[in-house]
Design a protein around this motif. Structure first.
Motif, mmCIF file in Angstrom:
data_model
loop_
_atom_site.group_PDB
_atom_site.id
_atom_site.type_symbol
_atom_site.label_atom_id
_atom_site.label_comp_id
_atom_site.label_asym_id
_atom_site.label_seq_id
_atom_site.Cartn_x
_atom_site.Cartn_y
_atom_site.Cartn_z
ATOM 1 N N VAL A 199 0.823 -1.207 0.000
ATOM 2 C CA VAL A 199 0.000 0.000 0.000
ATOM 3 C C VAL A 199 0.864 1.268 0.000
ATOM 4 N N HIS A 200 2.123 1.145 0.424
ATOM 5 C CA HIS A 200 3.019 2.304 0.471
ATOM 6 C C HIS A 200 3.888 2.424 -0.776
ATOM 7 N N ALA A 201 3.742 1.488 -1.723
ATOM 8 C CA ALA A 201 4.591 1.491 -2.917
ATOM 9 C C ALA A 201 4.150 2.555 -3.918
ATOM 10 N N ASN A 202 5.124 3.054 -4.640
ATOM 11 C CA ASN A 202 4.847 3.984 -5.739
ATOM 12 C C ASN A 202 4.678 3.138 -7.004
ATOM 13 N N ILE A 203 3.428 2.784 -7.298
ATOM 14 C CA ILE A 203 3.157 1.779 -8.336
ATOM 15 C C ILE A 203 3.174 2.399 -9.730
ATOM 16 N N LYS A 204 3.907 1.729 -10.633
ATOM 17 C CA LYS A 204 3.966 2.179 -12.014
ATOM 18 C C LYS A 204 2.623 1.980 -12.702
ATOM 19 N N LYS A 205 2.301 2.885 -13.592
ATOM 20 C CA LYS A 205 1.048 2.789 -14.333
ATOM 21 C C LYS A 205 0.983 1.474 -15.101
ATOM 22 N N GLY A 206 -0.161 0.805 -14.996
ATOM 23 C CA GLY A 206 -0.347 -0.469 -15.675
ATOM 24 C C GLY A 206 -0.037 -1.668 -14.805
ATOM 25 N N ASN A 207 0.520 -1.416 -13.611
ATOM 26 C CA ASN A 207 0.892 -2.502 -12.700
ATOM 27 C C ASN A 207 0.025 -2.543 -11.445
ATOM 28 N N GLU A 208 -1.032 -1.731 -11.431
ATOM 29 C CA GLU A 208 -1.841 -1.582 -10.219
ATOM 30 C C GLU A 208 -2.497 -2.883 -9.748
ATOM 31 N N ASP A 209 -2.803 -3.785 -10.681
ATOM 32 C CA ASP A 209 -3.550 -4.986 -10.309
ATOM 33 C C ASP A 209 -2.659 -6.197 -10.014
ATOM 34 N N PHE A 210 -1.367 -6.097 -10.317
ATOM 35 C CA PHE A 210 -0.479 -7.223 -10.036
ATOM 36 C C PHE A 210 -0.223 -7.314 -8.538
ATOM 37 N N VAL A 211 -0.262 -8.530 -8.005
ATOM 38 C CA VAL A 211 -0.101 -8.714 -6.559
ATOM 39 C C VAL A 211 1.317 -8.385 -6.122
ATOM 40 N N PHE A 212 2.292 -9.036 -6.732
ATOM 41 C CA PHE A 212 3.678 -8.917 -6.267
ATOM 42 C C PHE A 212 4.459 -7.928 -7.127
ATOM 43 N N LEU A 213 5.019 -6.918 -6.460
ATOM 44 C CA LEU A 213 5.743 -5.855 -7.160
ATOM 45 C C LEU A 213 7.195 -5.784 -6.694
ATOM 46 N N ASN A 214 8.066 -5.273 -7.565
ATOM 47 C CA ASN A 214 9.447 -5.033 -7.158
ATOM 48 C C ASN A 214 9.563 -3.654 -6.522
ATOM 49 N N ARG A 215 10.774 -3.269 -6.166
ATOM 50 C CA ARG A 215 10.958 -1.994 -5.454
ATOM 51 C C ARG A 215 10.695 -0.787 -6.340
ATOM 52 N N PHE A 216 10.564 -1.019 -7.654
ATOM 53 C CA PHE A 216 10.258 0.078 -8.573
ATOM 54 C C PHE A 216 8.765 0.192 -8.866
#
Length: 299
Positions: A199-216
């Motif tokens: 919830v604190h991640a700065n999510i890249k556009k188009g990646n909002e629905d993916f569960v697991f994200l990297n530090r970018f």
């Protein structure tokens, strides 16, 4: 390359008409590239319509001389058959020269597996104090708890997690969808990760629905998951050579050992053929033989 326009057409055919994943398309194109490299190595400018069965047999011999494993040779032959079938459909050729090429006989290799203590030690080895710690714990739980392929985990979406009924929907090979039960432990870790970390991640556009994200803030790559598993194996002092697929094998093996129906396991793994799933019955027989050896008074 003389064949480039046909290769481009084949690529579009695989993507649009056969709905194959990017990884599968890449594998097919890689197989064609090997054939092109062979003709370059023998300094022959080969037109696709002139390639015959003798050329392909010599190509397979060339692969064998290079030390290519039989399993890899079989995959290359499968890729070439698909390519020449496409050329047949497009009326570039009138006969598929790969049709009568036989793949090498393959032995059925039993996959490596982990026991539950080894899996627990890998999960416990994750440093939860680090920013990615809770994400990594959830990744291991989902891989093992649901038997996912690494690509399916990378593509897992929040909108495809049905918490109330404890199921997830994944997109498998050939864009086939399937529903898989997910355990309460995995769900709990996913929820902690989503609500307290992601919830604190700065999510890249188009990646909002993916569960697991990297530090970018982008979805994870396959190589990231591979590196995670390799690192945890080293940390725990595990002597086995493992990968994310080892957790999938362990999922299936433990279900079979526990008495699960083979068809149910096939459905959860997303195998198109029951014969692929049947490899786990061999592991089950070894397990049963071990039980008799250890506990039966006449063994």
């Amino acid at each position: 390359m003389l064949w480039q326009s046909y290769i481009n057409g084949f690529k579009s055919y695989l993507k649009l008409e056969r709905s194959l994943s990017a990884n599968s398309v890449y594998a097919y194109l890689s197989d064609i590239d090997k054939l092109a490299q062979y003709f370059i190595s023998i300094q022959k400018q080969a037109k696709l319509e002139d390639i015959g069965i003798s050329d392909l047999k010599q190509f397979i011999s060339w692969l064998n001389e290079l030390g290519m494993l039989p399993s890899t040779q079989a995959r290359v032959i499968s890729g070439l058959k698909a390519f020449f079938n496409y050329l047949l459909l497009e009326e570039v050729i009138i006969v598929n020269p790969a049709e009568l090429i036989e793949a090498p006989k393959l032995g059925r290799k039993l996959p490596d597996t982990l026991n539950i203590n080894e899996i627990n030690s890998i999960i416990d080895a994750v440093d939860a104090s680090k920013p990615e710690g809770m994400r990594n714990k959830a990744i291991i739980e989902v891989l093992y708890g649901c038997g996912l392929r690494v690509s399916e985990l990378c593509e897992l979406k929040i909108s495809n997690i049905y918490t109330q009924i404890e199921f997830i929907k994944v997109i498998g090979k050939g864009n086939k969808e399937r529903l898989i039960p997910i355990g309460t432990t995995a769900l709990k870790l996913i929820n902690i990760y989503l609500n307290k970390v992601r919830v604190h991640a700065n999510i890249k556009k188009g990646n909002e629905d993916f569960v697991f994200l990297n530090r970018f803030g982008a979805k994870l790559s396959r190589i990231t998951i591979f590196n995670l598993i390799k690192t945890l194996a080293v940390v725990t002092g595990l002597k086995k050579t493992i990968s994310p697929h080892t957790l999938r094998h362990s999922f299936a093996t433990h279900l079979i050992e526990g008495g699960a129906d083979l068809r149910a396991v096939q459905e959860m793994l997303g195998h198109s053929s029951i014969t692929t799933t049947e490899i786990y019955t061999h592991i089950d027989r070894d397990y049963l033989r071990g039980v008799i050896t250890q506990y039966h008074p006449r063994s």
